[in-house]
Design an enzyme around this catalytic site. Structure first.
Site, PDB file in Angstrom:
ATOM      1  N   SER A   1     -29.558  30.408-115.449  1.00  0.00           N
ATOM      2  CA  SER A   1     -28.496  30.347-116.322  1.00  0.00           C
ATOM      3  C   SER A   1     -27.744  31.649-116.300  1.00  0.00           C
ATOM      4  CB  SER A   1     -29.239  30.272-117.790  1.00  0.00           C
ATOM      5  OG  SER A   1     -29.900  31.292-118.204  1.00  0.00           O
ATOM      6  N   LYS A   2     -26.742  32.194-117.285  1.00  0.00           N
ATOM      7  CA  LYS A   2     -25.999  33.176-117.272  1.00  0.00           C
ATOM      8  C   LYS A   2     -27.142  34.436-117.431  1.00  0.00           C
ATOM      9  CE  LYS A   2     -21.633  31.199-119.199  1.00  0.00           C
ATOM     10  NZ  LYS A   2     -21.683  30.467-120.465  1.00  0.00           N
TER      11      LYS A   2
END
Ligand code: GLU
Length: 486
Positions: free
Chosen positions: A242-243
């Site tokens: 994810s980010k």
């Protein structure tokens, strides 16, 4: 004939996981000489945007993925989904539901508080025809729900193997919402049927959707495609990528200076390997080698070091003219590109690229390394200046070296080295003092390729000019009075 599809939702940038899905669909289609359909799943009108669609297409094109049909936009097919839902009602496979969200929520809470598991209680399935027709005539908002049959739904996933789900654990899910918008299950199945999709290859976050979709194929009396669900990609901490792990949007890797073929290789090699060697494979080699059976079930780890390693490897292996083509946008961005410049200096530029590329992991780094060779300006790194250019004797020493260099008729590495070492000896200093100072003066930084090659490629005129840059470079140091007495 193999027909596959890639169906992104334009609610955000194309990220690494979605790109892998696109890539495997593309490889599978190309390997089997089939077709890849591109479908934009933009039924969620409020969250989808044209801008995102554009950027998804741009990302696919950057990596070198093309498609044979589409893009098909779901937002242009609402009537088709509505009609399909009504068709299922008339086939007795679906029914109208008039329950409001409030009513459902109330009953759900009651069920849960009595310790039971909630699923839609089929309240509206039991309405009489008269009740139902009256409500429809009154124009009450009505959703359409799928009538879940009894039994077990099974399929053989091409990656995960046999999967079976008891239908009693599934509810009569909504096909068409009361506002007339289709749900994902309805639109995806209607579109896959219309497009004649033979294999659905997608992320394994969709595994739990598959039994419902299989039941829809049956309800429409259509052939069921084969399914292959790709394992989730994890970050180095083994949590879902994810980010938090840094950049995951495909275009951000372009913007960081990764080569499209490298990114293609890197993403394809998350879950699959085209051969035994760790190397960059050509697209044709990958098409040839691809098979769904060889995709591994385990979650791959996204390893940025490997990406960087592959990138510097290709930067160093690819034919120089090709590398220069890739570099062009980066040099343009710095205002360092012109056709005439290239026409006049092609050979020289190729030699400079060969000199600096071993130290470049990305096109950005490569363009930065090239800049001082092409530009008349140098960006001085204050740290490097502080380390190598503050000695107060340098002015005099460099002036002498400059005179020596001026005398040289040919400006080539061996002669330059001889002159520099002779001067150092005469002055009783280490050659390294000159070498470090020159590197910073010429390149703006403390690290770089062998200095004599740098001097040769820089050429006499530029070298002599930069030898007089000491004062300018020292301006980079904000604090004054730092010039040491040597
Ligand atoms: N639009 C869905 C997504 O982006 C893909 C649906 C599918 O492949 O069935 O996750």
């Amino acid at each position: 004939m193999v027909r596959v599809r890639f169906a992104p939702s334009p609610t955000g940038q194309l990220h690494v996981g979605a790109l892998r899905t696109a890539l495997f669909n593309w490889l599978f289609a190309r390997h089997n000489r089939g077709s890849l359909v591109l479908r934009i799943e933009d039924t969620d009108v409020s969250r989808s945007s044209e801008e995102m669609t554009e950027s998804i297409l741009e990302a696919l094109q950057w990596v070198g993925l093309n498609w044979d049909e589409g893009p098909i936009y779901q937002s242009q097919r609402f009537d088709i989904y509505r009609q399909a839902a009504r068709q299922l009602v008339s086939l007795g496979q679906a029914y109208y539901c008039f329950c409001t969200p409030e009513e459902i929520e109330k009953r759900r809470l009651e069920t849960i508080s009595s310790g039971q598991h909630w699923k839609y209680d089929r309240h509206c399935l039991h309405l009489s025809d008269q009740e139902k027709n009256e409500r429809l005539e009154k124009g009450l908002p009505a959703a359409i729900r799928f009538l879940m049959p009894e039994g077990v739904t099974e399929f053989d996933d091409l990656i995960h193997g046999h999967i079976a789900v008891e239908n009693k654990n599934l509810e009569d899910f909504v096909l068409l919402r009361s506002d007339g918008f289709p749900t994902y299950h309805l639109s995806v199945v209607v579109d896959d049927i219309d497009a004649g999709i033979t294999h659905v290859i997608r992320g394994d976050d969709h595994i739990s959707n598959t039994p419902k979709q299989i039941l829809l194929y049956r309800a429409f009396q259509k052939e069921i495609p084969q399914f292959a669900h790709l394992p989730l990609i994890l970050g180095p901490d083994r949590k879902k990528l994810s980010k938090r792990h840094g950049h995951t949007a495909v275009l951000s890797f372009r913007d960081q200076g990764y080569l499209p073929l490298v990114f293609f290789n890197f993403v394809a090699q998350l879950s699959w390997s085209p051969g035994k060697e760790e190397r960059i494979y050509r697209r044709e080699e990958m098409i040839e080698a691809f098979s769904l059976e060889h995709i591994s079930k385990g979650s791959p780890i996204f390893d940025l070091n490997k990406l960087q390693w592959l990138n510097s490897r290709l930067i160093n292996e690819m034919p120089v003219p090709e590398l220069i083509r890739e570099l062009r946008p980066w040099l343009e961005k710095k205002g360092l590109w012109s056709e005439t410049f290239l026409a006049e200096k092609k050979d020289w530029l190729e030699r400079v690229v060969v000199l600096v590329r071993p130290r470049s992991r990305t096109l950005v780094e490569l363009a930065d390394m090239l800049a001082p060779f092409i530009s008349d300006q140098v960006d001085y790194d204050p740290e490097a200046v502080r380390k190598h250019l503050l000695d107060s004797c340098l002015e005099e020493l460099l002036a002498k070296l400059k005179e020596d260099f001026k005398q040289l008729e040919t400006f080539a590495a061996p002669g330059l080295e001889q002159v520099l070492r002779a001067r150092a000896e005469k002055e009783g200093i280490k050659a390294a003092v000159f070498i470090h100072a020159l590197r910073v003066l010429l390149l703006g930084r403390a690290v770089g390729p062998g200095i004599f090659e740098v001097l040769e490629m820089m050429g006499k005129e530029k070298t002599l000019a930069r030898l007089s840059n000491l004062a300018e470079a020292r301006k980079m140091i904000k604090r004054t009075g730092e010039v040491r007495n040597g």
